[in-house]
Design an enzyme around this catalytic site. Structure first.
Site, PDB file in Angstrom:
ATOM      1  CG  ASP A 192      -2.041  -1.028   1.072  1.00 27.11           C
ATOM      2  OD1 ASP A 192      -2.234  -1.507  -0.065  1.00 27.11           O
ATOM      3  OD2 ASP A 192      -2.681  -1.364   2.083  1.00 27.11           O
ATOM      4  CB  CYS A 193       3.567   2.422   2.101  1.00 25.71           C
ATOM      5  SG  CYS A 193       4.220   0.831   2.640  1.00 25.71           S
ATOM      6  CE1 TYR A 194       8.648   3.102  -0.207  1.00 24.56           C
ATOM      7  CE2 TYR A 194       8.261   1.376   1.408  1.00 24.56           C
ATOM      8  CZ  TYR A 194       8.854   2.568   1.049  1.00 24.56           C
ATOM      9  OH  TYR A 194       9.648   3.229   1.949  1.00 24.56           O
TER      10      TYR A 194
END
Lengths: 385, 136
Positions: free
Chosen positions: A130-132
């Site tokens: 989700d963050c990368y």
């Protein structure tokens, strides 16, 4: 023993341009007709160096973040795998890594190409988070485009190393070069009386934080190296007669020069990296001066037979004999070859002398000394029934 | 005088006893140190010839008359000396002593006149700086 001078006194003289600095070669000539006390009074710093193939070398690189951001997990640089099991845009490329088992181009070549300013093809993949969210990238990087690139070598600058011979009837291809059959050659790999850890064998001036010459720039001793063995037997000159201490080194790859960072390929062994290392040794007192006066004939090593799996010792030799180009073995003359470039070590000692003499290179007192009485543990495999 | 050559034989010349004629007719001392025969194509011979300049010249002319190409051995040997780091890995395998470290400077000396085109240095050099082709 009477202390003759301190680090701060030596550094004061370096800053003022009055320090007396000599290469190890020059100092040893002077020592032929001077006593240690006179030498310690006269000389402030002695430069030492080595330029050998050091497999335990590699570089950390931070590539910068892409948009959308990506955690680079499986990474290759010119197809050579780099380790990505650390934070998102960081990687470590090791000197001996290759894409395929018999490739002549490996991590060492990636590092030399980076230092030379060449473009390197970066390919990476990720599972996506989700963050990368990004999953693939293919691009070109070079020494200028990356955020940080530093050499971080777990084991360099060996204090002595065994010489190699091969008694068997076939050629052996090793990290000690090609060993001809029937003891046709003896290969050795240290710069002898110029080598840093042979000039300060108790490492009184070399420890964590020591400022060094590394690959053409100023670097540091990060830690004691791996396989750091202080318990090796020593000869009457106080020199370990087997591979003993090692250094873990760190330095800015962006400031290095391909003259002192050279990729190597050894036939049927693989890739390695020649690393230029220079260490200035402060002549603090008589004891340091006496240690620095050591000559090749006082530095001994053992010749191991690489043709037999237990590698028995064939002979004890000194570096004067080894550097003469031939030694006697089993009643005949056998040629010897260095593998570590002694002429390049001489050049590094000269350059480092110039740097210290002109006030550009100060001597760091170790932040922490290395451990004493270390031994080496073996790795036992587990038999599966 | 002594000189080193590489002879390349066409298939037709393989049946002629060349070295016999060089020794008997031209009074030359011949020392062969490398030979390669690629059946049906050609043969290669690396050799040292010792004799007077006139005899050597006459012997070479004779070999050429049989269709043998004769070139001096040093033409087969190339070293990128300016990239050499003087590590000595080539010296280790050079049993003909063409490659030696100067004991004073510890720099590499290459005496091509002693080379026997064995090609061992081409694999020993960690920077791959030798180009030696005994068989082209």
């Amino acid at each position: 023993m009477k202390k003759i001078k301190t680090y701060s006194e030596i550094n004061e003289r370096i800053k003022n341009g009055n320090a007396v600095v000599m290469t190890a070669g020059e100092f040893k000539e002077l020592a032929n007709h001077s006593k240690p006390g006179e030498l310690a009074n006269k000389v402030d710093v002695v430069t030492t160096a080595t330029f050998g193939p050091m497999c335990s070398s590699g570089a950390f690189i931070n590539f910068g973040h892409s948009g959308p951001p990506m955690r680079l997990e499986k990474i290759s640089l010119n197809d050579v795998p780099a380790y990505g099991g650390i934070a998102a845009a960081d990687a470590y490329v090791g000197a001996t890594e290759t894409a395929n088992p018999h490739d002549k181009y490996g991590g060492a070549h990636v590092i030399e190409d980076l230092v030379s300013g060449k473009d390197i093809r970066l390919k990476a993949s990720s599972k996506g988070t989700d963050c990368y969210p990004r999953k693939e990238i293919e691009t070109k990087i070079n020494i200028e485009s990356v955020n940080e690139a530093f050499l971080f070598n777990p084991r360099n600058a060996y204090q002595n190393y065994a010489a190699a011979v091969n008694s068997q009837r076939r050629k052996l291809y090793t990290y000690m070069g090609v060993l001809l059959p029937s003891c046709g050659n003896v290969n050795y790999s240290t710069s002898g009386e110029y080598s840093p850890l042979l000039n300060d064998p108790d490492m009184r001036s070399i420890g964590v934080g020591t400022r060094i010459f590394l690959g053409g720039t100023q670097g540091f001793v990060a830690w004691h190296g791996t396989q750091f063995i202080t318990s090796r037997p020593r000869n009457e000159s106080g020199i370990p007669v087997l591979p003993a201490a090692t250094l873990s080194l760190i330095g800015n790859l962006k400031e290095m020069s391909a003259e002192f960072i050279k990729a190597a390929y050894y036939e049927k062994y693989g890739t390695s990296l020649f690393v230029g290392v220079g260490i200035p040794i402060p002549v603090l007192d008589e004891d340091m001066a006496a240690r620095l006066a050591i000559r090749n004939e006082q530095i001994e090593t053992q010749v191991f037979d690489y043709g037999l799996s237990e590698r028995p010792v064939v002979k004890k030799v000194n570096y004067k004999e080894l550097q003469s180009g031939e030694i006697e073995l089993g009643g005949r003359k056998v040629r010897t070859a260095p593998l570590s470039s002694i002429s390049a070590a001489k050049n590094i000692m000269k350059l480092l002398k110039e740097e210290v003499s002109t006030g550009k290179f100060l001597i760091n007192e170790p932040v922490e000394h290395f451990p004493k009485n270390t031994t080496n543990k073996a790795l036992e495999g587990i038999e599966h029934g | 005088m002594k000189s080193r050559y590489v002879f390349v034989f066409p298939t037709e010349a393989i049946n002629k006893p060349l070295t016999y004629h060089l020794v008997k007719d031209f009074d030359l001392k011949v020392n062969i140190f490398n030979a390669y025969i690629n059946s049906g194509e050609e043969g290669n011979l690396a050799l040292e010839i010792e004799g007077s300049p006139g005899q050597i010249q006459a012997g070479l002319e004779f070999a050429k008359s049989l269709g043998v190409e004769c070139s001096t051995l040093d033409k087969r040997v190339k070293l990128e000396h300016d990239r050499c780091i003087n590590c000595g890995a080539c010296v280790a395998v050079c049993y003909s002593d063409a490659l030696k470290m100067d004991a004073n400077t510890m720099e590499l000396n290459f005496d091509k006149d002693k080379c026997t085109v064995c090609e061992l240095c081409t694999t020993a050099c960690p920077l791959q700086l030798f180009k030696i082709n005994f068989v082209e």
